[in-house]
Design a protein around this motif. Sequence first.
Motif, PDB file in Angstrom:
ATOM      1  N   LEU A  98       0.858  -1.175   0.000  1.00 17.55           N
ATOM      2  CA  LEU A  98       0.000   0.000   0.000  1.00 17.55           C
ATOM      3  C   LEU A  98       0.894   1.225   0.000  1.00 17.55           C
ATOM      4  CD1 LEU A  98      -2.981   0.917   0.200  1.00 17.55           C
ATOM      5  CD2 LEU A  98      -2.659   1.026   2.675  1.00 17.55           C
ATOM      6  N   GLY A  99       0.694   2.102  -0.991  1.00 22.87           N
ATOM      7  CA  GLY A  99       1.511   3.301  -1.098  1.00 22.87           C
ATOM      8  C   GLY A  99       0.696   4.549  -0.835  1.00 22.87           C
ATOM      9  N   LEU A 100       1.332   5.552  -0.257  1.00 19.41           N
ATOM     10  CA  LEU A 100       0.709   6.846  -0.024  1.00 19.41           C
ATOM     11  C   LEU A 100       1.293   7.829  -1.023  1.00 19.41           C
ATOM     12  CD1 LEU A 100      -0.867   9.045   1.513  1.00 19.41           C
ATOM     13  CD2 LEU A 100       1.065   9.171   3.109  1.00 19.41           C
ATOM     14  N   PHE A 101       0.421   8.455  -1.783  1.00 19.89           N
ATOM     15  CA  PHE A 101       0.840   9.443  -2.766  1.00 19.89           C
ATOM     16  C   PHE A 101       0.221  10.781  -2.370  1.00 19.89           C
ATOM     17  CE2 PHE A 101       0.745   5.293  -4.701  1.00 19.89           C
ATOM     18  CZ  PHE A 101       2.006   5.207  -5.276  1.00 19.89           C
ATOM     19  N   GLY A 157       0.117  15.132  -2.861  1.00 19.45           N
ATOM     20  CA  GLY A 157       0.372  16.247  -3.747  1.00 19.45           C
ATOM     21  C   GLY A 157      -0.359  17.472  -3.252  1.00 19.45           C
ATOM     22  N   ALA A 158      -0.289  18.541  -4.033  1.00 23.58           N
ATOM     23  CA  ALA A 158      -0.920  19.806  -3.656  1.00 23.58           C
ATOM     24  C   ALA A 158      -2.432  19.674  -3.547  1.00 23.58           C
ATOM     25  CB  ALA A 158      -0.555  20.879  -4.681  1.00 23.58           C
ATOM     26  N   ASN A 159      -3.017  18.732  -4.273  1.00 27.55           N
ATOM     27  CA  ASN A 159      -4.476  18.584  -4.289  1.00 27.55           C
ATOM     28  C   ASN A 159      -5.002  17.528  -3.329  1.00 27.55           C
ATOM     29  OD1 ASN A 159      -4.823  20.572  -6.259  1.00 27.55           O
ATOM     30  ND2 ASN A 159      -4.260  19.118  -7.856  1.00 27.55           N
ATOM     31  N   GLY A 160      -4.127  16.914  -2.555  1.00 28.00           N
ATOM     32  CA  GLY A 160      -4.587  15.916  -1.591  1.00 28.00           C
ATOM     33  C   GLY A 160      -3.679  14.709  -1.543  1.00 28.00           C
ATOM     34  N   GLU A 161      -4.237  13.607  -1.051  1.00 29.88           N
ATOM     35  CA  GLU A 161      -3.464  12.373  -0.924  1.00 29.88           C
ATOM     36  C   GLU A 161      -4.335  11.171  -1.263  1.00 29.88           C
ATOM     37  OE1 GLU A 161      -2.284  12.634   3.205  1.00 29.88           O
ATOM     38  OE2 GLU A 161      -3.920  11.310   3.813  1.00 29.88           O
ATOM     39  N   VAL A 162      -3.669  10.113  -1.688  1.00 26.54           N
ATOM     40  CA  VAL A 162      -4.383   8.892  -2.030  1.00 26.54           C
ATOM     41  C   VAL A 162      -3.542   7.694  -1.584  1.00 26.54           C
ATOM     42  CG1 VAL A 162      -3.424   8.786  -4.388  1.00 26.54           C
ATOM     43  CG2 VAL A 162      -5.554   7.609  -3.875  1.00 26.54           C
ATOM     44  N   TYR A 163      -4.218   6.710  -1.004  1.00 29.87           N
ATOM     45  CA  TYR A 163      -3.588   5.424  -0.686  1.00 29.87           C
ATOM     46  C   TYR A 163      -4.007   4.448  -1.771  1.00 29.87           C
ATOM     47  CZ  TYR A 163      -2.298   6.836   4.045  1.00 29.87           C
ATOM     48  OH  TYR A 163      -1.729   7.453   5.133  1.00 29.87           O
ATOM     49  N   GLU A 221     -10.994  -9.130  -4.525  1.00 27.74           N
ATOM     50  CA  GLU A 221      -9.723  -8.419  -4.599  1.00 27.74           C
ATOM     51  C   GLU A 221      -9.855  -7.112  -3.818  1.00 27.74           C
ATOM     52  OE1 GLU A 221      -8.671  -7.733  -8.674  1.00 27.74           O
ATOM     53  OE2 GLU A 221      -8.857  -9.849  -9.200  1.00 27.74           O
ATOM     54  N   PRO A 222      -8.756  -6.663  -3.202  1.00 30.99           N
ATOM     55  CA  PRO A 222      -8.843  -5.390  -2.474  1.00 30.99           C
ATOM     56  C   PRO A 222      -9.102  -4.249  -3.455  1.00 30.99           C
ATOM     57  CG  PRO A 222      -6.566  -6.153  -2.597  1.00 30.99           C
ATOM     58  CD  PRO A 222      -7.421  -7.251  -3.161  1.00 30.99           C
ATOM     59  N   PRO A 223      -9.804  -3.203  -3.007  1.00 28.86           N
ATOM     60  CA  PRO A 223     -10.038  -2.077  -3.904  1.00 28.86           C
ATOM     61  C   PRO A 223      -8.715  -1.408  -4.276  1.00 28.86           C
ATOM     62  CG  PRO A 223     -10.716  -1.525  -1.676  1.00 28.86           C
ATOM     63  CD  PRO A 223     -10.349  -2.973  -1.674  1.00 28.86           C
ATOM     64  N   LYS A 224      -8.615  -0.949  -5.501  1.00 24.52           N
ATOM     65  CA  LYS A 224      -7.382  -0.319  -5.984  1.00 24.52           C
ATOM     66  C   LYS A 224      -7.017   0.881  -5.112  1.00 24.52           C
ATOM     67  CE  LYS A 224      -4.345   0.619  -9.379  1.00 24.52           C
ATOM     68  NZ  LYS A 224      -3.132  -0.137  -9.436  1.00 24.52           N
ATOM     69  N   PHE A 225      -8.017   1.706  -4.778  1.00 29.15           N
ATOM     70  CA  PHE A 225      -7.786   2.893  -3.963  1.00 29.15           C
ATOM     71  C   PHE A 225      -8.373   2.656  -2.578  1.00 29.15           C
ATOM     72  CE2 PHE A 225      -7.993   4.309  -8.354  1.00 29.15           C
ATOM     73  CZ  PHE A 225      -6.751   4.904  -8.473  1.00 29.15           C
ATOM     74  N   TYR A 226      -7.526   2.791  -1.570  1.00 31.22           N
ATOM     75  CA  TYR A 226      -7.933   2.536  -0.193  1.00 31.22           C
ATOM     76  C   TYR A 226      -8.562   3.778   0.425  1.00 31.22           C
ATOM     77  CZ  TYR A 226      -7.521   1.302   4.730  1.00 31.22           C
ATOM     78  OH  TYR A 226      -7.787   1.068   6.042  1.00 31.22           O
ATOM     79  N   SER A 227      -7.967   4.922   0.176  1.00 34.17           N
ATOM     80  CA  SER A 227      -8.458   6.156   0.772  1.00 34.17           C
ATOM     81  C   SER A 227      -8.007   7.334  -0.088  1.00 34.17           C
ATOM     82  CB  SER A 227      -7.881   6.306   2.186  1.00 34.17           C
ATOM     83  OG  SER A 227      -8.169   7.578   2.718  1.00 34.17           O
TER      84      SER A 227
END
Length: 116
Positions: A70-73, A75-81, A101-107
């Motif tokens: 799981l990666g945290l990305f 940026g200026a507009n927010g964040e996504v896991y 399958e786990p959802p592609k985007f966690y949060s």
Amino acid sequence: MGYKQLYEVEYAFRTLKTTLELRPIYHCLEDRIRSHVLLCWLALFLIRIAENRTGLTWRHIRKELQRIHLGLFQGANGEVYQHTELTREQKEIFKAVKVSEPPKFYSMKTGKQGSS
């Protein structure tokens, strides 16, 4: 007949210690001991189901699924896991054990965090 059952119990116990990589845990209360044994048995049961449905060893299943990260990305507009892209084999394992399958985007959070 008793020897065969004893062998199966001993084999299951060895499997619990090696496959599940259990470490010594010390409980004093009988309810906690029973609960711990039950949870270990359930874990072993789930491992056997996964092995039977996939035709793979637990070691291989665990190794393959541990490659999902799981990666945290941010940026200026927010964040996504977001988790790593699933491989064909990982998808087949989820399908074989009948787990979604786990959802592609966690949060996802939009906007600047902490600004006034």
